[in-house]
Write a protein that holds these residues in place. Structure first.
Motif, short mmCIF file in Angstrom:
data_model
loop_
_atom_site.label_atom_id
_atom_site.label_comp_id
_atom_site.label_asym_id
_atom_site.label_seq_id
_atom_site.Cartn_x
_atom_site.Cartn_y
_atom_site.Cartn_z
N ASP A 116 26.23 1.45 25.38
CA ASP A 116 25.78 -0.06 25.88
C ASP A 116 24.43 -0.10 25.35
O ASP A 116 23.88 -1.37 24.71
CB ASP A 116 25.89 -0.21 27.11
CG ASP A 116 27.14 -0.15 27.78
OD1 ASP A 116 27.98 -0.54 27.26
OD2 ASP A 116 27.26 0.46 28.94
N VAL A 117 23.53 0.75 25.43
CA VAL A 117 21.99 0.82 24.92
C VAL A 117 21.98 0.65 23.57
O VAL A 117 21.31 -0.41 23.24
CB VAL A 117 21.18 2.09 25.37
CG1 VAL A 117 20.06 2.20 24.75
CG2 VAL A 117 21.35 2.31 26.82
N LYS A 118 22.77 1.21 22.77
CA LYS A 118 23.06 0.84 21.30
C LYS A 118 23.06 -0.65 20.96
O LYS A 118 22.64 -1.31 20.16
CB LYS A 118 23.86 1.86 20.48
CG LYS A 118 23.23 3.33 20.55
CD LYS A 118 24.43 4.26 19.68
CE LYS A 118 23.84 5.52 19.58
NZ LYS A 118 24.81 6.55 18.95
N SER A 119 24.17 -1.23 21.59
CA SER A 119 24.47 -2.44 21.55
C SER A 119 23.35 -3.38 21.75
O SER A 119 23.41 -4.35 21.07
CB SER A 119 25.61 -2.96 22.46
OG SER A 119 26.91 -1.94 22.08
N VAL A 120 22.57 -3.14 22.91
CA VAL A 120 21.54 -3.83 23.26
C VAL A 120 20.30 -3.91 21.61
O VAL A 120 19.71 -4.94 21.49
CB VAL A 120 20.79 -3.57 24.40
CG1 VAL A 120 19.34 -4.16 24.79
CG2 VAL A 120 21.55 -3.74 25.70
N SER A 160 24.81 0.81 14.93
CA SER A 160 25.89 -0.13 13.91
C SER A 160 25.53 -1.54 14.52
O SER A 160 25.83 -1.95 15.76
CB SER A 160 27.21 0.27 14.22
OG SER A 160 28.11 -0.41 13.46
N VAL A 161 25.18 -2.52 13.47
CA VAL A 161 24.98 -3.97 13.89
C VAL A 161 26.09 -4.82 13.22
O VAL A 161 26.24 -5.29 12.16
CB VAL A 161 23.68 -4.41 13.09
CG1 VAL A 161 23.38 -5.92 13.64
CG2 VAL A 161 22.52 -3.55 13.36
N THR A 162 27.41 -4.86 14.27
CA THR A 162 28.67 -5.54 13.77
C THR A 162 28.51 -6.74 14.77
O THR A 162 27.81 -6.73 15.96
CB THR A 162 29.76 -4.35 14.00
OG1 THR A 162 30.01 -4.31 15.30
CG2 THR A 162 29.51 -3.37 13.49
N ALA A 163 29.51 -7.51 14.59
CA ALA A 163 29.40 -8.71 15.29
C ALA A 163 30.16 -8.26 16.67
O ALA A 163 29.62 -8.89 17.73
CB ALA A 163 30.93 -9.54 15.07
#
Length: 933
Positions: free
Chosen positions: A493-497, A420-423
């Motif tokens: 965390d990994v998905k956020s990176v 998910s590419v969110t702010a």
């Protein structure tokens, strides 16, 4: 030496070192010996010289070369042992050499032992890593752990915890890499822009060397325990009882490959039975690796390197079958988590990592097979093994199955990974990248040429799943960052990176209005309910190792708020799910364990709330209890006295882990928790008795017991055939069976054979329904659980009302409630009769330490597991004089005092929460020695 009593030891006498093996990767024996900050190295050496002259010179000589098999003046000899092993031998003795450590009756303190080893090293011209290790550990944790991980195993091509990896490098080579850097690793020396000076770098090298030596001692100690429990009877104390298999001979072991030795242990050979779990034995891969390490170190061989037949010819397939299948199996998947013939598994690692692992081995017990690491295979042969694996491997998946579609062989295809590419995720990912990844990849994400994190097309070609996997598990020189591999990042965390990288590369704009909702914390009552469920699971599943206070495993601080915060909630869930072999099992059902995802989250919630980290739930609400009547208490008492007293005793305190007379313990369990425990039982109860299953009784002895039961129940008479498929019951078999029953089974089943409600050995109809062969099978295989399942709804004999009554009796007996008064969460309805006047206290008689008093304690405490003859537990044959002779009196007392929760033995010493004083424990040891045979 100085006339001290010789203790017979087999190989390296590690004594107390091995009592807590596996608790945290390092032995307690070595704690406090890793530094001498308050004394200079030269002073330590001088002290060691004085002690050597005083205690060692008379046997070893002034130069240390008087004993040819132990040339203490030889650097090569000392190098093959290592500081940790040398310290263990000096402290605990070896062969005819007595123990010098104070814990085993000698004159040396820990620092004295360290000083002697430092002196020997100095004299032979080798560094004393153990003197450098304390300071080196501090420097390592401050400078190196961020990338290499706290255990040195996060970068696959640089496993700093693998002995084979370090063995192939000199101190100078290791120091140069730290000083000047290598590849993406920057220089760490001050002249190169880092923070370390020369002594710092030397200390780090010393710490790494000493750490792998410590692990070898621990692994060898575990192997020694396995040898004493499984091999001693046939191979003898010195490993020389079988002339054709001299296990203490380095020359003999060197004539075999590690694959031969591992296969023999795992699958058996000739008259030797199979010990591997896959072949019906009791040893897993870590156990067999530990036993191999012990055999090698005790004979003076390199414990990590593969043995024998250097350069033995063969194709990759032949080399794999000869050397690898003992552990990995021909299917390549017998080691949990390793699938050598899976294309997907092989694709997750680079060829370099796979080749390095085969060459250097690893810290889990895999030998180093490559010649440059001391093994038997050339680089070309290692390469042919990898070629065979890759050419033979098959895909685990099917061609493009849709999400949820069935996969041939079972299971369904997983849903595609979505990032998910969110702010919020991009901001979080950027923060993690700048704090974690920037050192290697740089702020512009282009510093690693083979990893183009700035290039949108490159990122697209990899795909989200591959990017997530690489960050989580590591790849080549890149460490594993996912907490499933010991790193600091959760899956989110990994998905956020990945979201940050895709956004920064311009291939994934922020999704407007698609912010992921914050996770619902739930109401306080919801959290409390989940925590209460988790507490029940923890007390029924985890307490054996972690203890009621959650702090019994030093490396797993479940009661420490800071430690839990550092792990993160998801990290704890992952650790419970996946386990941490060889000690902590895999609990997640998806991984073959017994707990569902919801149950694991409940346990984590309990841990979180207990540590004060609750997101608003607070402490679990007290469970509401039922109304307790005087009638229910009276009925419960009668049921308890007729059903539960055999194990728990009239005072309700005979099972150390089940404190039914302890108000605090009961309150922590809750009334409903006690009801649930009685209803569902608590594994395991009846042990496995068949020798073929790891027990102590032969097939003939088991049939004798069944014969006794059959005739005693009136189902047959001696000389007549039992109902098919039973044998002819001879008078001799019946007599022998009776003797065995009275010596082994009576403790649980009673002299009348009717004390276990679910096992009606005195009931002819019950036995007839079971059949003679069925009884034989039940005795052979055992019948979990330990505490029987008592609830009728679960197959037991007690109705819900009766169980409630037993709990009511326990509650009132423990002082948690009085008739007519409100107590905790329950009210007792009816008034009770006036209590009788309290009897004056009877002064306690002083305890007398003797074999006779020890027998009473053993029979009431230890006999349930170990049996009347001491042979009830195969790895711990207390009835064997030969086995006892390998442990000093103090060592045996320590074992009883500390227990060994990892294998199910509770702590019996009062200092550790058990019921026995030191005098009582000493009496038990006297009884054991007096009755051993």
């Amino acid at each position: 030496m100085n006339g001290r009593r010789r203790l017979p030891f087999l190989g390296i006498a590690l004594g107390l070192v091995v009592l807590i093996v596996g608790v945290g990767g390092g032995a307690a024996f070595l704690k406090g010996r890793l530094s001498s900050d308050d004394v200079s190295a030269s002073a330590v050496v001088k002290r060691g010289q004085s002690l050597y002259k005083q205690e060692c010179l008379s046997c070893h000589g002034a130069t240390g070369e008087r004993l040819p098999v132990v040339p203490l003046n030889s650097k090569e000899f000392l190098d093959t042992r290592g500081d940790a092993t040398l310290m263990a031998v000096v402290s605990d003795g070896k062969g005819v050499m007595p123990a010098f450590g104070k814990p085993r009756g000698g004159p040396f303190s820990d620092q004295d032992t360290l000083a002697v080893v430092a002196y020997l090293n100095n004299k032979a011209g080798r560094p004393s890593y153990i003197l450098q290790a304390g300071a080196g550990k501090v420097v390592y944790q401050q400078t190196c752990a961020r990338c290499h991980g706290p255990n040195g195993d996060r970068i696959p091509i640089a496993p700093l915890n693998a002995k084979g990896f370090l063995d192939e490098k000199t101190d100078q080579t290791l120091g140069l890499v730290i000083r000047s850097g290598k590849g993406v690793m920057p220089p760490q020396s001050k002249e190169g822009g880092g923070t370390l000076d020369g002594p710092d770098i030397e200390a780090v090298v010393g710490y790494l060397r000493n750490s792998v030596q410590e692990r070898t001692v621990v692994l060898s100690g575990r192997g020694r325990e396995l040898y004493l429990g499984n091999c001693l009877q046939c191979h003898g104390e010195k490993g020389d009882r079988v002339p054709t298999t001299p296990l203490a001979s380095g020359a003999y072991l060197s004539s075999l490959s590690d694959g031969d030795i591992l296969t023999a242990i795992n699958e058996g050979k000739g008259v030797m039975p199979a010990f591997g779990t896959g072949a019906g034995g009791t040893m897993g891969v870590p156990d067999i690796a530990a036993l191999l390490t012990y055999l090698k170190t005790s004979s003076g061989l390199n414990s990590t390197s593969a043995l024998a037949s250097a350069g033995a010819p063969g194709t990759g397939r032949e080399l794999f079958l000869r050397n690898c299948t003992a552990c990995h199996g021909q299917s390549g998947d017998k080691v949990p988590g390793i699938k050598l013939l899976s294309k997907e598994f092989l694709a997750r690692e680079t060829d370099a990592v796979l080749l390095d692992t085969i060459t250097r081995g690893n810290a889990k017990g895999m030998p180093a097979w490559g010649q440059k690491a001391g093994g038997s295979l050339t680089e070309q042969q290692v390469g042919t093994i990898l070629e065979f694996l890759k050419s033979t491997a098959q895909s685990e998946a099917v061609t493009n199955p849709g999400p949820g579609q069935a996969i041939p062989g079972g299971g369904v295809a997983p849903a595609p990974v979505e990032v998910s590419v969110t702010a919020a995720t991009v901001a979080k990912g950027k923060e993690i990248f700048m704090g974690t990844c920037i050192m290697c990849h740089g702020e512009t994400r282009d510093k690693v040429p083979t990893c183009k994190l700035y290039d949108g097309d490159w990122l697209k070609s990899k795909g989200d799943a591959t990017l997530i996997q690489s960050v989580t598990l590591g790849k080549g020189p890149m460490p594993a960052w996912g907490n499933v591999k010991g790193g600091p990042l959760s899956q989110d965390d990994v998905k956020s990176v990945v979201a940050f990288l895709k956004n920064a590369a311009g291939i994934a704009p922020i999704q407007e209005g698609s912010e992921a909702p914050a996770p619902a914390t739930g109401s306080g009552s919801d959290t409390a309910a989940l925590a209460a469920k988790g507490k029940e699971l923890f007390m029924g599943t985890c307490i054996m190792c972690h203890g009621e206070t959650r702090d019994k495993v030093p490396t797993c601080k479940l009661a420490d708020k800071g430690w839990l915060e550092a792990k993160t909630f998801d990290g704890v869930v992952s650790a419970i799910t996946n386990g941490k072999p060889p000690m902590m099992p895999t609990w997640g059902k998806s991984k073959g364990g017994t707990l569902s995802d919801d149950e694991i989250k409940a346990v984590a919630t309990f841990l979180w709330t207990e540590a004060g980290l609750s997101a608003g739930g607070g402490a679990p609400a007290a469970a509401a209890g039922p109304a307790i009547s005087a009638e229910a208490v009276a009925k419960g008492k009668a049921t308890f006295m007729g059903t539960c007293i055999m194990c728990h005793g009239e005072t309700r305190d005979k099972v150390p882990t089940c404190k039914l007379a302890d108000a605090g313990w009961l309150k922590a369990k809750t009334f409903d928790g006690v009801v649930s425990a009685i209803t569902n039982g608590k594994p395991p109860m009846m042990p496995t008795w068949g020798k073929s299953k790891g027990g102590t009784l032969s097939d003939e002895e088991i049939k004798n017991v069944a014969s006794f039961l059959w005739t005693e129940a009136g189902l047959a008479t001696a000389g007549a055939a039992a109902p098919a498929p039973g044998p002819v019951l001879t008078a001799e078999a019946v007599a022998k069976g009776k003797a065995r029953f009275m010596g082994t089974c009576i403790m649980c089943h009673g002299e009348t054979r009717d004390k276990v409600p679910t096992c009606k050995l005195a009931d002819a109809d019950w036995l007839k329904a079971k059949t003679f062969q069925g009884v034989v099978t039940a005795i052979t295989n055992g019948k979990p659980p330990m505490m029987p399942t008592w609830g009728k709804s679960k197959g037991g004999t007690l109705s819900d009302e009766e169980i409630q009554e037993v709990a009511a009796f326990l509650w009132t007996e423990a002082g948690l409630g009085k008739v007519g008064e409100a107590v905790a969460s329950a009210v007792i309805k009816e008034p009770a009769a006036a209590p009788a006047p309290a009897a004056p206290p009877v002064p306690a008689r002083p305890f007398t330490v003797s074999a006779e008093s020890g027998k009473d304690i053993y029979m009431s405490t230890c006999v349930f597991c170990h049996g009347q003859d001491g042979f009830g537990k195969r790895p711990c044959p207390l009835g064997s004089r030969e086995w006892l002779s390998n442990m000093s009196e103090e060592g045996l007392m320590t074992r009883i005092r500390n227990g060994k929760p990892s294998v199910g033995m509770p702590t019996w010493g009062k200092a550790y929460g058990g019921p026995l004083s030191d005098d009582q424990i000493k009496a038990v040891t006297l009884f054991l020695w007096q009755n051993a045979r």
